[in-house]
Design a protein around this motif. Structure first.
Motif, PDB file in Angstrom:
ATOM      1  N   LEU A   1       4.670  -3.264   9.085  1.00 20.56           N
ATOM      2  CA  LEU A   1       4.092  -1.918   9.081  1.00 20.56           C
ATOM      3  C   LEU A   1       4.900  -0.964   8.196  1.00 20.56           C
ATOM      4  CD1 LEU A   1       1.634  -0.514  10.357  1.00 20.56           C
ATOM      5  CD2 LEU A   1       3.135   0.250  12.201  1.00 20.56           C
ATOM      6  N   TRP A   2       4.881  -1.223   6.894  1.00 20.81           N
ATOM      7  CA  TRP A   2       5.594  -0.342   5.968  1.00 20.81           C
ATOM      8  C   TRP A   2       5.028   1.075   5.975  1.00 20.81           C
ATOM      9  CZ3 TRP A   2       2.230   1.590   2.390  1.00 20.81           C
ATOM     10  CH2 TRP A   2       1.091   0.836   2.090  1.00 20.81           C
ATOM     11  N   GLU A   3       3.758   1.215   6.312  1.00 27.17           N
ATOM     12  CA  GLU A   3       3.152   2.545   6.342  1.00 27.17           C
ATOM     13  C   GLU A   3       3.881   3.463   7.330  1.00 27.17           C
ATOM     14  OE1 GLU A   3      -0.440  -0.376   6.099  1.00 27.17           O
ATOM     15  OE2 GLU A   3       1.633  -0.373   6.831  1.00 27.17           O
ATOM     16  N   ARG A   4       4.299   2.898   8.461  1.00 30.82           N
ATOM     17  CA  ARG A   4       5.040   3.713   9.428  1.00 30.82           C
ATOM     18  C   ARG A   4       6.358   4.183   8.815  1.00 30.82           C
ATOM     19  NH1 ARG A   4       7.066   1.942  15.481  1.00 30.82           N
ATOM     20  NH2 ARG A   4       8.102   0.284  14.302  1.00 30.82           N
ATOM     21  N   GLY A   5       7.013   3.318   8.056  1.00 34.73           N
ATOM     22  CA  GLY A   5       8.262   3.709   7.418  1.00 34.73           C
ATOM     23  C   GLY A   5       8.081   4.885   6.473  1.00 34.73           C
ATOM     24  N   ILE A   6       6.979   4.904   5.735  1.00 31.76           N
ATOM     25  CA  ILE A   6       6.728   6.019   4.820  1.00 31.76           C
ATOM     26  C   ILE A   6       6.492   7.308   5.602  1.00 31.76           C
ATOM     27  CG2 ILE A   6       5.094   6.939   3.127  1.00 31.76           C
ATOM     28  CD1 ILE A   6       4.874   4.149   1.949  1.00 31.76           C
ATOM     29  N   SER A   7       5.723   7.226   6.679  1.00 31.72           N
ATOM     30  CA  SER A   7       5.520   8.419   7.510  1.00 31.72           C
ATOM     31  C   SER A   7       6.841   8.896   8.105  1.00 31.72           C
ATOM     32  CB  SER A   7       4.512   8.125   8.629  1.00 31.72           C
ATOM     33  OG  SER A   7       3.205   7.982   8.115  1.00 31.72           O
TER      34      SER A   7
ATOM     35  N   GLY B   1      11.167  13.102   8.124  1.00 29.66           N
ATOM     36  CA  GLY B   1      12.602  13.337   8.230  1.00 29.66           C
ATOM     37  C   GLY B   1      13.296  12.403   9.202  1.00 29.66           C
ATOM     38  N   MET B   2      12.629  11.322   9.579  1.00 30.08           N
ATOM     39  CA  MET B   2      13.193  10.344  10.520  1.00 30.08           C
ATOM     40  C   MET B   2      13.805   9.202   9.703  1.00 30.08           C
ATOM     41  SD  MET B   2       9.873  10.533  13.061  1.00 30.08           S
ATOM     42  CE  MET B   2      10.472   9.353  14.264  1.00 30.08           C
ATOM     43  N   TYR B   3      14.888   9.518   9.011  1.00 32.84           N
ATOM     44  CA  TYR B   3      15.406   8.612   7.989  1.00 32.84           C
ATOM     45  C   TYR B   3      15.988   7.323   8.561  1.00 32.84           C
ATOM     46  CZ  TYR B   3      14.845  12.882   5.294  1.00 32.84           C
ATOM     47  OH  TYR B   3      14.322  14.004   4.710  1.00 32.84           O
ATOM     48  N   ASP B   4      16.694   7.416   9.656  1.00 26.75           N
ATOM     49  CA  ASP B   4      17.278   6.205  10.242  1.00 26.75           C
ATOM     50  C   ASP B   4      16.182   5.264  10.724  1.00 26.75           C
ATOM     51  OD1 ASP B   4      19.636   4.681  11.282  1.00 26.75           O
ATOM     52  OD2 ASP B   4      18.662   5.090  13.198  1.00 26.75           O
ATOM     53  N   ALA B   5      15.174   5.817  11.388  1.00 27.82           N
ATOM     54  CA  ALA B   5      14.060   4.995  11.863  1.00 27.82           C
ATOM     55  C   ALA B   5      13.310   4.374  10.690  1.00 27.82           C
ATOM     56  CB  ALA B   5      13.112   5.836  12.719  1.00 27.82           C
ATOM     57  N   GLY B   6      13.125   5.151   9.622  1.00 25.02           N
ATOM     58  CA  GLY B   6      12.443   4.625   8.446  1.00 25.02           C
ATOM     59  C   GLY B   6      13.212   3.488   7.806  1.00 25.02           C
ATOM     60  N   ALA B   7      14.523   3.657   7.674  1.00 24.76           N
ATOM     61  CA  ALA B   7      15.349   2.596   7.085  1.00 24.76           C
ATOM     62  C   ALA B   7      15.250   1.314   7.909  1.00 24.76           C
ATOM     63  CB  ALA B   7      16.799   3.063   6.991  1.00 24.76           C
ATOM     64  N   LYS B   8      15.215   1.457   9.216  1.00 22.31           N
ATOM     65  CA  LYS B   8      15.102   0.276  10.080  1.00 22.31           C
ATOM     66  C   LYS B   8      13.737  -0.390   9.937  1.00 22.31           C
ATOM     67  CE  LYS B   8      18.475   1.875  13.488  1.00 22.31           C
ATOM     68  NZ  LYS B   8      18.684   2.458  14.838  1.00 22.31           N
ATOM     69  N   GLN B   9      12.688   0.416   9.782  1.00 22.12           N
ATOM     70  CA  GLN B   9      11.356  -0.160   9.599  1.00 22.12           C
ATOM     71  C   GLN B   9      11.291  -0.973   8.305  1.00 22.12           C
ATOM     72  OE1 GLN B   9       8.189  -0.069  11.488  1.00 22.12           O
ATOM     73  NE2 GLN B   9       7.981  -1.680   9.956  1.00 22.12           N
TER      74      GLN B   9
ATOM     75  N   GLU C   1       8.954  -2.176  -3.660  1.00 20.10           N
ATOM     76  CA  GLU C   1       8.635  -0.895  -3.031  1.00 20.10           C
ATOM     77  C   GLU C   1       9.313  -0.762  -1.674  1.00 20.10           C
ATOM     78  OE1 GLU C   1       4.172  -1.378  -4.018  1.00 20.10           O
ATOM     79  OE2 GLU C   1       4.567   0.789  -4.012  1.00 20.10           O
ATOM     80  N   ASN C   2       9.365  -1.837  -0.922  1.00 17.71           N
ATOM     81  CA  ASN C   2      10.024  -1.798   0.380  1.00 17.71           C
ATOM     82  C   ASN C   2      11.510  -1.477   0.224  1.00 17.71           C
ATOM     83  OD1 ASN C   2       9.972  -2.393   3.360  1.00 17.71           O
ATOM     84  ND2 ASN C   2      11.457  -3.929   2.700  1.00 17.71           N
ATOM     85  N   ALA C   3      12.152  -2.132  -0.740  1.00 18.60           N
ATOM     86  CA  ALA C   3      13.574  -1.868  -0.979  1.00 18.60           C
ATOM     87  C   ALA C   3      13.799  -0.421  -1.406  1.00 18.60           C
ATOM     88  CB  ALA C   3      14.108  -2.828  -2.044  1.00 18.60           C
ATOM     89  N   VAL C   4      12.894   0.093  -2.230  1.00 20.90           N
ATOM     90  CA  VAL C   4      13.019   1.462  -2.721  1.00 20.90           C
ATOM     91  C   VAL C   4      12.890   2.471  -1.581  1.00 20.90           C
ATOM     92  CG1 VAL C   4      11.768   3.220  -4.039  1.00 20.90           C
ATOM     93  CG2 VAL C   4      12.364   1.035  -5.109  1.00 20.90           C
ATOM     94  N   TRP C   5      11.922   2.265  -0.700  1.00 19.06           N
ATOM     95  CA  TRP C   5      11.728   3.237   0.377  1.00 19.06           C
ATOM     96  C   TRP C   5      12.873   3.196   1.384  1.00 19.06           C
ATOM     97  CZ3 TRP C   5       8.724   7.326   0.324  1.00 19.06           C
ATOM     98  CH2 TRP C   5       7.679   7.359  -0.596  1.00 19.06           C
ATOM     99  N   ARG C   6      13.462   2.024   1.592  1.00 17.65           N
ATOM    100  CA  ARG C   6      14.656   1.983   2.444  1.00 17.65           C
ATOM    101  C   ARG C   6      15.794   2.744   1.766  1.00 17.65           C
ATOM    102  NH1 ARG C   6      19.149  -1.618   2.983  1.00 17.65           N
ATOM    103  NH2 ARG C   6      20.020  -1.629   5.097  1.00 17.65           N
ATOM    104  N   PHE C   7      15.949   2.548   0.470  1.00 17.15           N
ATOM    105  CA  PHE C   7      16.945   3.303  -0.298  1.00 17.15           C
ATOM    106  C   PHE C   7      16.738   4.802  -0.105  1.00 17.15           C
ATOM    107  CE2 PHE C   7      17.856   5.847  -4.004  1.00 17.15           C
ATOM    108  CZ  PHE C   7      19.098   5.433  -4.453  1.00 17.15           C
ATOM    109  N   LEU C   8      15.492   5.258  -0.225  1.00 14.74           N
ATOM    110  CA  LEU C   8      15.200   6.687  -0.120  1.00 14.74           C
ATOM    111  C   LEU C   8      15.555   7.225   1.262  1.00 14.74           C
ATOM    112  CD1 LEU C   8      11.779   6.686  -1.991  1.00 14.74           C
ATOM    113  CD2 LEU C   8      13.924   7.688  -2.820  1.00 14.74           C
TER     114      LEU C   8
END
Length: 257
Positions: A100-106, A111-119, A132-139
Motif C-alpha cells: 500500500l504505497w498510496e498510504r505512504g504518500i498520504s 506530515g506523518m514522516y516516520d509512519a510513511g518511511a515505515k510504509q 519511486e518507493n525508495a524516493v518516497w522513503r527518502f523524502l
C-alpha cells in the motif's frame, strides 16, 4: 471528498381556519394548532424526501469503499482523513498493507514522516525494484527532523533494475551521483516517439521537482512540478495516481503564495 449538505424542506402550515363567510375563526385555529402540536411525531421519517441528486453519501463500509474514500480524500487535500481511511482499509484487508504505497504518500503529505518511511520500507518486501518507493522513503526521512537529508541519502533503499526510463537516473540523483541534466538526457535517449518522450518527461519532471524542493531549490521545484501537473494522463503512458500527486503538489505551492 466534499460533504453534501442535507436540505430541510419546511411546508407552510396555516394557523387559521376559514369560516363559511370567508372570515377567520381564531378560536378554532388555536384549538386546531394545539391538536397538531400534540400529535405524536414519528422521527424515523424525514420531514420531506431528499432529492436524489443531494442525498447524503453513505459512510464507507467495505475495504474497497475505504480505499476509494482514501484516494478521494487525498486528491481533495484532506491528507489525515486519507490516512485514516487507508488505515481502516488495512484493518479490513491486512494482506494489502505491504503493497500500500498510496498510504505512504498520504502519510508524507500529512506530515506523518516516520509512519510513511515505515510504509515504504514495508513495500520494499513486496517490490524491491521500484525507484519511486525508495524516493518516497527518502523524502519522508529527509523531512523528519530526527533524521534529515544526509541520513536519508545514506539509507536509501537499494534498487538494482527499475526498467522504466529514466528511473535509474532518478535513483542516482537521489543518491547524489547524478544531476538533473543526466535525468533529462536519459529521458530523451534513443529518439523516442513524442508520446513515449512525454511519458518519460512526466516522471523526470515530477521527481526533479520533488528533489529540488527537498534540497531547497524552490523555483526549480515549482517549474518541474507544474510541468508534471500539466501532463495529460489520458494520453500518456503514465500513472493516473502519480499525476494526481503532481496536481496536489502544485496546488500546495499555489496555496503557499
Amino acid at each position: 471528498m466534499s460533504l453534501r449538505s442535507r436540505l430541510l424542506f419546511l411546508l407552510p402550515v396555516s394557523l387559521c381556519l376559514s369560516c363559511d363567510d370567508g372570515s377567520i375563526s381564531q378560536p378554532e385555529a388555536a384549538s386546531t394548532e394545539a391538536a397538531r402540536v400534540q400529535e405524536p411525531i414519528d422521527e424515523r421519517e424525514p420531514a420531506a424526501e431528499l432529492p436524489e441528486s443531494i442525498s447524503p453519501e453513505p459512510a464507507p463500509e467495505s475495504a474497497a469503499d475505504f480505499y476509494a474514500s482514501a484516494v478521494e480524500h487525498f486528491v481533495d487535500g484532506q491528507f489525515k482523513q486519507s490516512v485514516a481511511d487507508f488505515d481502516r482499509y488495512v484493518e479490513l484487508n491486512p494482506g494489502a498493507e505491504r503493497r500500500l504505497w498510496e498510504r505512504g504518500i498520504s502519510q508524507y503529505y500529512a506530515g506523518m514522516y516516520d509512519a510513511g518511511a515505515k510504509q515504504f520500507a514495508l513495500y520494499q518486501s513486496y517490490d524491491d525494484n521500484d525507484v519511486e518507493n525508495a524516493v518516497w522513503r527518502f523524502l519522508c526521512m529527509a523531512r523528519d527532523p530526527d533524521v534529515g537529508i544526509e541520513k536519508a541519502r545514506a539509507e536509501l533503499l537499494p534498487i538494482e533494475n527499475d526498467t522504466r526510463i529514466p528511473m535509474m537516473q532518478v535513483y542516482e540523483l537521489f543518491r547524489g551521483n547524478a544531476t538533473s541534466e543526466d535525468v533529462i538526457a536519459a529521458a530523451r535517449e534513443g529518439d523516442p516517439n513524442p508520446t513515449t518522450l512525454a511519458g518519460r518527461m512526466f516522471y523526470a519532471d515530477l521527481y526533479l521537482g520533488i528533489y529540488a524542493e527537498a534540497t531547497g531549490d524552490t523555483e526549480a521545484a515549482k517549474k518541474h512540478i507544474r510541468a508534471a501537473a500539466a501532463a495529460d494522463p489520458s494520453q500518456l503512458p503514465i500513472s493516473g495516481y502519480m499525476h494526481d500527486v503532481a496536481v496536489v503538489h502544485e496546488r500546495l505551492f499555489e496555496e503557499k503564495k
